[in-house]
Design a protein around this motif. Sequence first.
Motif, short mmCIF file in Angstrom:
data_model
loop_
_atom_site.label_atom_id
_atom_site.label_comp_id
_atom_site.label_asym_id
_atom_site.label_seq_id
_atom_site.Cartn_x
_atom_site.Cartn_y
_atom_site.Cartn_z
N ALA A 13 0.83 -1.21 0.00
CA ALA A 13 0.00 0.00 0.00
C ALA A 13 0.86 1.26 0.00
N LEU A 14 1.93 1.26 0.79
CA LEU A 14 2.77 2.44 0.87
C LEU A 14 3.51 2.69 -0.44
N ILE A 15 4.07 1.65 -1.03
CA ILE A 15 4.80 1.80 -2.29
C ILE A 15 3.85 2.25 -3.40
N LEU A 16 2.65 1.68 -3.41
CA LEU A 16 1.67 2.06 -4.43
C LEU A 16 1.33 3.55 -4.31
N ALA A 17 1.11 4.02 -3.08
CA ALA A 17 0.76 5.42 -2.86
C ALA A 17 1.92 6.35 -3.20
N VAL A 18 3.13 5.94 -2.89
CA VAL A 18 4.31 6.77 -3.13
C VAL A 18 4.61 6.87 -4.62
N ILE A 83 11.16 14.31 2.89
CA ILE A 83 11.68 15.56 2.32
C ILE A 83 11.61 15.54 0.80
N MET A 84 12.02 14.40 0.21
CA MET A 84 11.98 14.30 -1.25
C MET A 84 10.56 14.42 -1.78
N LEU A 85 9.62 13.70 -1.16
CA LEU A 85 8.24 13.71 -1.63
C LEU A 85 7.59 15.07 -1.46
N LEU A 86 7.79 15.70 -0.31
CA LEU A 86 7.15 17.00 -0.05
C LEU A 86 7.76 18.09 -0.93
N ARG A 87 9.07 18.02 -1.13
CA ARG A 87 9.71 19.02 -1.99
C ARG A 87 9.18 18.92 -3.42
N GLU A 88 9.09 17.68 -3.93
CA GLU A 88 8.56 17.50 -5.29
C GLU A 88 7.07 17.80 -5.35
N GLY A 89 6.34 17.45 -4.28
CA GLY A 89 4.90 17.65 -4.26
C GLY A 89 4.49 19.11 -4.24
N PHE A 90 5.34 19.96 -3.63
CA PHE A 90 4.99 21.37 -3.53
C PHE A 90 5.66 22.24 -4.59
N THR A 91 6.72 21.74 -5.21
CA THR A 91 7.45 22.56 -6.19
C THR A 91 7.39 22.00 -7.60
N LYS A 92 6.87 20.82 -7.75
CA LYS A 92 6.88 20.16 -9.05
C LYS A 92 5.97 20.88 -10.04
N GLY A 93 6.52 21.19 -11.20
CA GLY A 93 5.74 21.82 -12.26
C GLY A 93 5.31 20.79 -13.27
N GLU A 94 4.81 21.25 -14.38
CA GLU A 94 4.42 20.33 -15.45
C GLU A 94 5.67 19.69 -16.02
N ASN A 95 5.66 18.39 -16.15
CA ASN A 95 6.82 17.66 -16.62
C ASN A 95 6.87 17.67 -18.14
N ARG A 180 2.04 14.75 -1.79
CA ARG A 180 2.09 15.47 -0.51
C ARG A 180 1.61 14.58 0.63
N VAL A 181 0.51 13.87 0.41
CA VAL A 181 -0.02 12.97 1.44
C VAL A 181 1.01 11.91 1.78
N GLY A 183 4.18 12.14 1.45
CA GLY A 183 5.27 12.79 2.17
C GLY A 183 4.97 12.94 3.64
N PHE A 184 3.73 13.33 3.97
CA PHE A 184 3.35 13.45 5.38
C PHE A 184 3.29 12.09 6.07
N VAL A 185 2.89 11.05 5.32
CA VAL A 185 2.91 9.70 5.89
C VAL A 185 4.34 9.29 6.23
N PHE A 186 5.27 9.57 5.31
CA PHE A 186 6.67 9.28 5.57
C PHE A 186 7.17 10.03 6.80
N ALA A 187 6.77 11.31 6.91
CA ALA A 187 7.19 12.10 8.06
C ALA A 187 6.66 11.50 9.35
N GLY A 188 5.42 11.00 9.31
CA GLY A 188 4.85 10.34 10.48
C GLY A 188 5.62 9.09 10.88
N PHE A 189 5.99 8.28 9.87
CA PHE A 189 6.80 7.09 10.14
C PHE A 189 8.15 7.48 10.73
N SER A 190 8.71 8.56 10.23
CA SER A 190 10.01 9.02 10.74
C SER A 190 9.90 9.43 12.20
#
Length: 200
Positions: A13-18, A83-95, A180-181, A183-190
Amino acid sequence: MSSALVPFFATFALILAVELPDKTLVATLVLTTRYRARAVLAGVSAAFAVQTTIAVAFGSVLTLLPDRLVSVVVGLMFAAGAIMLLREGFTKGENDEHDAARSGAAPVPFRRAAMTSFAVLFAAEWGDASQLATAGLAARYSQPFAVGLGAFLGLVCVAALAVFLGRKIRGRLRPRLIQRVAGFVFAGFSLFAFATALLG
């Protein structure tokens, strides 16, 4: 058997969501627009198998360390993933890679297409959030086979969605929100891992 189901489903579930909003889906989608679907799926699946094995092996080595130290290392890995997920989730533009989806599949031999797909996804997944998560979960659960299988199947499912549904998957999901979600899940695990290290 039941003890292995929890780490298997948790990892899956985690890998699928990430990976749904991550470069794995985008890269596989782009490869599918250029090469035959079966060759792409074969190549990326082989890359996932190697990457998952490396991550699980690293996580298994961590289990030989003292529990408190393992919790700290796991916390750091999940923090890096967050950090990687949240940074990409908040700054990622159109690819720009999305534009490649407009081109048709090229008549390339199966072996060459599979090897290209393997190389692209192997490089893309190296040090990725999913690999860090797999290593962390392998250390946390001490169930390397269940974690490895869950991670591998999660990655293959994402690749299969990209291959068989193509660009439609991007129109139905909000990738940055999911990222983003996750990323926050990862932060919670951390935080949980660090708390275990302090209180354990």
